[in-house]
Scaffold this active site. Structure first.
Site, mmCIF file in Angstrom:
data_model
loop_
_atom_site.group_PDB
_atom_site.id
_atom_site.type_symbol
_atom_site.label_atom_id
_atom_site.label_comp_id
_atom_site.label_asym_id
_atom_site.label_seq_id
_atom_site.Cartn_x
_atom_site.Cartn_y
_atom_site.Cartn_z
ATOM 1 C CE LYS A 107 -2.016 -0.918 3.905
ATOM 2 N NZ LYS A 107 -1.244 -2.090 4.373
ATOM 3 N NE ARG A 115 -2.995 -0.751 10.853
ATOM 4 C CZ ARG A 115 -1.997 -0.271 10.111
ATOM 5 N NH1 ARG A 115 -2.081 0.914 9.580
ATOM 6 N NH2 ARG A 115 -0.928 -0.998 9.900
ATOM 7 N NE ARG A 165 7.952 -3.208 5.509
ATOM 8 C CZ ARG A 165 6.658 -2.978 5.533
ATOM 9 N NH1 ARG A 165 5.964 -2.909 4.410
ATOM 10 N NH2 ARG A 165 6.021 -2.794 6.679
ATOM 11 N NE ARG A 177 7.365 -0.150 9.605
ATOM 12 C CZ ARG A 177 6.150 -0.178 9.048
ATOM 13 N NH1 ARG A 177 5.974 0.286 7.836
ATOM 14 N NH2 ARG A 177 5.127 -0.658 9.709
ATOM 15 N NE ARG A 211 3.211 -4.284 11.432
ATOM 16 C CZ ARG A 211 4.106 -4.098 10.467
ATOM 17 N NH1 ARG A 211 5.280 -4.686 10.518
ATOM 18 N NH2 ARG A 211 3.827 -3.319 9.448
HETATM 19 P P1 AMP Z 1 1.965 0.925 8.930
HETATM 20 O O1 AMP Z 1 3.110 1.797 8.563
HETATM 21 O O2 AMP Z 1 0.680 1.317 8.243
HETATM 22 O O3 AMP Z 1 2.277 -0.543 8.818
HETATM 23 O O4 AMP Z 1 1.686 1.201 10.490
HETATM 24 C C1 AMP Z 1 2.669 0.904 11.481
HETATM 25 C C2 AMP Z 1 2.028 0.800 12.860
HETATM 26 O O5 AMP Z 1 1.445 2.068 13.228
HETATM 27 C C3 AMP Z 1 0.865 -0.182 12.958
HETATM 28 O O6 AMP Z 1 1.300 -1.518 13.177
HETATM 29 C C4 AMP Z 1 0.113 0.372 14.167
HETATM 30 O O7 AMP Z 1 0.768 0.039 15.357
HETATM 31 C C5 AMP Z 1 0.237 1.874 13.968
HETATM 32 N N1 AMP Z 1 -0.889 2.412 13.151
HETATM 33 C C6 AMP Z 1 -0.833 2.910 11.883
HETATM 34 N N2 AMP Z 1 -2.043 3.300 11.459
HETATM 35 C C7 AMP Z 1 -2.899 3.036 12.476
HETATM 36 C C8 AMP Z 1 -4.298 3.177 12.652
HETATM 37 N N3 AMP Z 1 -5.072 3.681 11.678
HETATM 38 N N4 AMP Z 1 -4.841 2.792 13.841
HETATM 39 C C9 AMP Z 1 -4.084 2.287 14.828
HETATM 40 N N5 AMP Z 1 -2.759 2.111 14.734
HETATM 41 C C10 AMP Z 1 -2.160 2.476 13.571
#
Ligand code: AMP
Length: 219
Positions: A18, A92, A131, A165, A176
């Protein structure tokens, strides 16, 4: 204000691509990428109040809905009235989707598409574990699929330092993914009932996924 502002939501498990595709849409078509994950990582790095509330991201825990909704509402209200925005990582949870619905009811933004990225679990883990990104410009790379042209040097800015990360470790990825299936996947049904969902095959080559995405959202 007229509903010229358009929102597209990208939905799919972590590692589905994404963020990569949203960045391409931003570079190629000027569609603004709003990634809640990137915003939260920046807040944690800055040691801000939101960052304090978001510390659990390193171990794969979702941040509370009210923190996220407040953050995204602020970002959306900062857009001008002709923006096209891709939401990457939001909503989410079902409460977040409903809160977004309330923001949309104010009439400034119109939700056009919800794109579901479909992908098998084994592929996700392989993609996530390999990554990393440039510590300066954030350009993304992968040990197997997307190496820099000169090893150890960022193609985009020439920097030599890269980051991985903390939540991209295999144990954390499993958490996750389970959060995704339990809390995020039900949103697809919610938007399906509104007739907004298009699915794309995120297992395909990056460029093919880009073309498929463009076929849905670029008019
Ligand atoms: P991502 O970069 O989208 O994989 O997000 C990394 C982490 O940020 C996720 O595993 C969550 O811990 C937190 N996070 C990102 N977006 C949200 C959201 N909309 N609601 C809750 N936690 C979020």
């Amino acid at each position: 204000m007229s509903k010229q502002n358009v929102i597209v939501i990208l939905l799919g498990p972590p590692g589905a691509g994404k963020g990569t595709q949203a960045k391409r849409m931003q570079e190629r078509h000027g569609i603004i990428q709003l990634s809640t994950g990137e915003m939260l990582r920046a807040e944690v790095a800055a040691g801000s109040q939101i960052g304090e509330q978001a510390k659990g991201i390193d171990v794969g825990k979702l941040v509370s809905d009210n923190v996220i909704v407040e953050m995204i509402a602020k970002e959306l209200s900062a857009q001008d009235n002709t923006s096209k925005v891709i939401l990457d990582g939001f909503p989410r949870t079902l409460p977040q989707a409903k809160a977004l619905g309330e923001l949309l009811d104010r009439g400034v933004f119109s939700l056009r598409h919800v794109i579901e990225f479909k992908i098998h679990e084994e592929t996700l883990i392989r993609r996530i574990v390999g990554r990393y990104s440039c510590s300066v410009c954030n350009q993304g790379y992968h040990d197997e699929f997307e190496k820099p042209v000169i090893q150890g040097v960022c193609d985009n800015c020439g920097n030599r330092k890269f980051l991985r990360r903390l939540d991209d470790r295999e144990g954390t990825i499993r958490l996750r993914l389970s959060e995704y299936y339990e809390l995020t996947a039900p949103i697809i049904e919610y938007y399906n009932n509104k007739g907004l969902v298009s699915s794309i095959d995120a297992m395909l080559d990056l460029d093919v996924v880009t073309k498929d995405l463009e076929a849905v959202i670029i008019h």
